[in-house]
Design a protein around this motif. Structure first.
Motif, PDB file in Angstrom:
ATOM      1  N   HIS A 358       0.840  -1.213   0.000  1.00 34.71           N
ATOM      2  CA  HIS A 358       0.000   0.000   0.000  1.00 34.71           C
ATOM      3  C   HIS A 358       0.866   1.250   0.000  1.00 34.71           C
ATOM      4  CE1 HIS A 358      -4.210  -1.148   0.205  1.00 34.71           C
ATOM      5  NE2 HIS A 358      -3.919  -2.122   1.071  1.00 34.71           N
ATOM      6  N   LEU A 361       2.501   1.708  -3.440  1.00 39.14           N
ATOM      7  CA  LEU A 361       1.532   2.172  -4.434  1.00 39.14           C
ATOM      8  C   LEU A 361       1.235   3.659  -4.246  1.00 39.14           C
ATOM      9  CD1 LEU A 361      -1.032  -0.793  -4.418  1.00 39.14           C
ATOM     10  CD2 LEU A 361       0.431  -0.120  -6.327  1.00 39.14           C
ATOM     11  N   ARG A 362       1.078   4.060  -2.992  1.00 35.70           N
ATOM     12  CA  ARG A 362       0.796   5.464  -2.700  1.00 35.70           C
ATOM     13  C   ARG A 362       1.960   6.349  -3.165  1.00 35.70           C
ATOM     14  NH1 ARG A 362      -1.084   4.547   1.948  1.00 35.70           N
ATOM     15  NH2 ARG A 362       0.826   4.867   3.162  1.00 35.70           N
ATOM     16  N   ASN A 365       1.922   6.706  -6.801  1.00 34.94           N
ATOM     17  CA  ASN A 365       0.677   7.304  -7.277  1.00 34.94           C
ATOM     18  C   ASN A 365      -0.099   6.329  -8.169  1.00 34.94           C
ATOM     19  OD1 ASN A 365      -1.207   9.370  -7.352  1.00 34.94           O
ATOM     20  ND2 ASN A 365      -0.328  10.288  -9.219  1.00 34.94           N
ATOM     21  N   LYS A 366      -0.175   5.074  -7.717  1.00 32.56           N
ATOM     22  CA  LYS A 366      -0.904   4.049  -8.465  1.00 32.56           C
ATOM     23  C   LYS A 366      -1.984   3.445  -7.569  1.00 32.56           C
ATOM     24  CE  LYS A 366       2.884   2.708 -11.548  1.00 32.56           C
ATOM     25  NZ  LYS A 366       2.261   2.618 -12.867  1.00 32.56           N
ATOM     26  N   THR A 367      -3.040   2.921  -8.195  1.00 30.06           N
ATOM     27  CA  THR A 367      -4.165   2.344  -7.460  1.00 30.06           C
ATOM     28  C   THR A 367      -4.595   1.039  -8.118  1.00 30.06           C
ATOM     29  OG1 THR A 367      -4.951   4.571  -6.916  1.00 30.06           O
ATOM     30  CG2 THR A 367      -6.506   2.754  -6.596  1.00 30.06           C
ATOM     31  N   THR A 369      -7.366  -1.220  -9.269  1.00 22.51           N
ATOM     32  CA  THR A 369      -8.772  -1.061  -9.614  1.00 22.51           C
ATOM     33  C   THR A 369      -9.455  -2.431  -9.721  1.00 22.51           C
ATOM     34  OG1 THR A 369      -8.388  -1.167 -12.007  1.00 22.51           O
ATOM     35  CG2 THR A 369      -8.176   1.000 -10.938  1.00 22.51           C
ATOM     36  N   TRP A 419      -4.885  -9.501  -5.019  1.00 18.26           N
ATOM     37  CA  TRP A 419      -4.491  -8.099  -4.828  1.00 18.26           C
ATOM     38  C   TRP A 419      -2.973  -7.911  -4.727  1.00 18.26           C
ATOM     39  CZ3 TRP A 419      -1.841  -5.029  -1.511  1.00 18.26           C
ATOM     40  CH2 TRP A 419      -2.012  -3.648  -1.637  1.00 18.26           C
ATOM     41  N   ALA A 423      -0.826  -5.586  -7.255  1.00 16.67           N
ATOM     42  CA  ALA A 423      -0.065  -4.448  -6.723  1.00 16.67           C
ATOM     43  C   ALA A 423       1.392  -4.494  -7.178  1.00 16.67           C
ATOM     44  CB  ALA A 423      -0.141  -4.449  -5.199  1.00 16.67           C
TER      45      ALA A 423
END
Length: 603
Positions: A358, A361-362, A365-367, A369, A419, A423
């Motif tokens: 997490h 990813l933050r 700047n990725k998420t 979906t 997930w 990620a």
């Protein structure tokens, strides 16, 4: 020595004494700080924070929730069973003390010839059962059930006599033939009856019990009251050398040949009291296990158990309650705490890894979906062969197969497997490229010619030099194969006279591949040193390429190469995240502070 001399001597040593005192004070201070720091970390595990990942905390509540999701159902079942036993003990006024639990652990450890600490450590290493868990979830319920059924367990004289005869009574040494097909069994039996001396040969050729067949049908001596009474009666009805009729035991057809009678053995008078007590204990233990199982089944049938955990509607009307047993509630907090106790370390490791992803990813700047999740599930389905007739992924069938493998929900499968994979792909996919050189090497590796060789694998250079000289002086495939059979330490080449699977280019063994593809048919390689092995090759030629035109398979090849490079990059990225992270795991520190339980929790 004068008073003045003594004073001068003491004065001379005073700086040394001062330094010693200072050192001792410093050591004590460091020790106090270390102990205090350890205690702070232990206290942290008992408080709201169990770990900190790059200054981002993981709370005990979050750990409890995660552990409850994954193990709540199993743990609750165990708690319900223990509560049933505890309630019955309270009803009858029965108490199992910590000393009794400790004594039983000592007794079991001695039975295996181990010290208690060594036995508990073995349980933890081999079966992942902690000392506390062993005391509370295995030994205590067992002792409690034994106490509850103690009045039902008595050893009769008849039971003792049968057990004594099964251990020391007359026996018959026999051979046996076991066959699963009745028709075949009858045919082999007819041969044995016609020629009893052929029984050994027939057992080796036809018996389907491999253990006895390998020794001509011999089985352990048969005594009375050991197992199936029909088998025992059949054995004791035979004279030496006689062959029995065919009898059915389960789904097998067997017949015996008596070898000889073995007289009963008679223990010495000195050993007899101890033997008698051992036999009685064994009978008592067996009867107690049966009685305890019967009682427990009865308790389960009579109990009024309402399971609320996992039932959304029931959870609304019973907030904070996991189950109600005969009117007594088990809270969700109790189940969560038990889940943490049993599985906390493993679950926390997963939570730490998830937090690392997490954070990464933050930072990037990725998420992740829902489309990414769906695409990953489809990819997994295709990779395992779950494909519809139109070539699309059969995700429904794939999910059904995944969820049928255990107590895993769709949500947990996505959270724990899908997930994290998505990620990591998002974190590394921008750096993945497949160059023309990659394609050319991948094409050569997957579809190009293979070098067909004979190989000898040696463990030391001196032997390798000797074998190489012998192969050089007699340059034929046949002689090389004999060398491989005699000297090679690699099973495949040794058993196949040097023949090994064809070698492909760019398969990950650069030194071997370079040598193999530089030779002509009939040529001998040099001595190839790789790791702790020494390899000698003899070239037999090359296979024809499977595909000549790379454009035919370019799309498939590019997809496979990208997938391989992506998987490698994902592994490296995850290792990097863990290596560079600042992680304080208070929970593991606290658990390692005291591992050995000597008594169960208070009840």
């Amino acid at each position: 020595m004068t008073q003045s001399d003594r004073f001068s001597l003491e004065s001379a040593h005073s700086p040394l004494r001062s330094r010693v005192r200072q050192s001792l004070v410093l050591v004590a201070a460091v020790a106090a700080i270390s102990i205090g720091f350890l205690q702070m970390r232990v206290n942290a595990a008992e408080s709201s924070v169990v770990a900190v990942v790059n200054a981002d905390p993981i709370s005990r509540d979050a750990l409890g929730k995660a552990a409850l999701q994954r193990y709540g159902s199993d743990v609750l079942d165990n708690l319900i069973n223990r509560h049933l036993i505890l309630q019955e003990c309270k009803r009858r006024g029965i108490t199992v003390t910590s000393e009794e639990v400790r004594g039983e652990i000592i007794r079991v450890a001695k039975k295996f010839g181990l010290a208690v600490d060594a036995y508990l450590q073995l349980l933890q290493e081999e079966r992942n059962i902690t000392p506390d868990q062993y005391s509370n979830e295995i030994i205590w319920p067992m002792l409690a059930l034994r106490r509850l059924v103690a009045d039902r367990v008595e050893v009769s004289q008849e039971e003792f006599n049968r057990a004594f005869l099964s251990q020391f009574g007359e026996a018959v040494k026999c051979r046996m033939i076991m066959i699963g097909d009745q028709t075949k069994a009858n045919q082999v039996h007819a041969q044995a009856m016609a020629d009893p001396k052929s029984f050994v040969r027939l057992a080796k050729e036809h018996s389907e019990d491999e253990t006895s067949a390998s020794v001509g049908g011999l089985i352990p001596p048969i005594r009375r009251y050991m197992g199936d009474s029909r088998l025992e009666e059949t054995a004791f009805s035979l004279a030496d050398g006689d062959v029995s009729p065919v009898i059915q035991i389960g789904d097998q057809w067997i017949f015996l040949q008596a070898v000889r009678r073995m007289p009963a053995s008679h223990p010495s008078p000195q050993a007899l009291p101890a033997i008698n007590e051992q036999i009685k204990d064994r009978i008592r233990d067996e009867k107690m296990k049966d009685a305890a199982a019967e009682l427990f089944t009865q308790l389960q049938k009579q109990a009024n158990v309402v399971t609320i955990l996992g039932n959304a509607e029931a959870e609304k009307s019973h907030p904070g309650v996991a189950a109600v047993i005969n009117g007594q509630q088990i809270s969700i907090g109790t189940v969560a705490a038990e889940c943490i106790k049993r599985h906390g370390e493993a679950v926390l490791e997963g939570e730490i890894n998830r937090k690392l992803l997490h954070q990464a990813l933050r930072q990037a700047n990725k998420t992740v979906t829902q489309a990414d999740i769906d695409a990953e599930i489809a990819r997994a389905a295709i990779s395992y062969g779950y494909v519809r007739s139109n070539g699309q992924a059969d995700t429904d069938a794939w999910m059904e197969a995944v969820l049928s493998q255990g107590d895993v929900s769709r949500e947990l499968y996505i959270e724990d497997s899908v997930w994290p994979s998505v990620a990591l792909k998002l974190l590394v996919e921008d750096g993945i490229t497949v160059s023309q050189k990659d394609l050319e090497q991948g094409f050569a590796s997957a579809f190009g010619p293979r070098a067909e060789v004979l190989a000898v694998v040696l463990s030391d250079q001196r032997t390798a030099q000797k074998v190489w000289e012998l192969a050089r002086d007699n340059p034929t495939d046949a002689f090389f194969g004999q060398l491989a059979e005699q000297y090679s330490i690699e099973p495949t080449s040794s058993s196949n006279f040097g023949k090994v699977p064809p070698i492909r280019q760019f398969g990950g063994q650069a030194s071997i591949e370079k040598e193999a593809f530089s030779m002509k048919p009939g040529e001998l390689s040099g001595i190839i040193a790789t790791g702790d092995k020494y390899i000698i090759l003899r070239c037999q030629g090359f296979t024809e390429p499977v595909v000549d035109d790379m454009s035919v398979v370019r799309d498939e090849l590019e997809r496979d190469l990208r997938e391989k490079k992506l998987n490698i990059a994902m592994g490296l990225k995850f290792d990097q995240l863990k290596e560079t992270a600042e992680i304080d795991n208070f929970f593991t520190v606290a658990n390692s502070a005291a591992r050995v339980a000597t008594r169960p929790a208070a009840r």
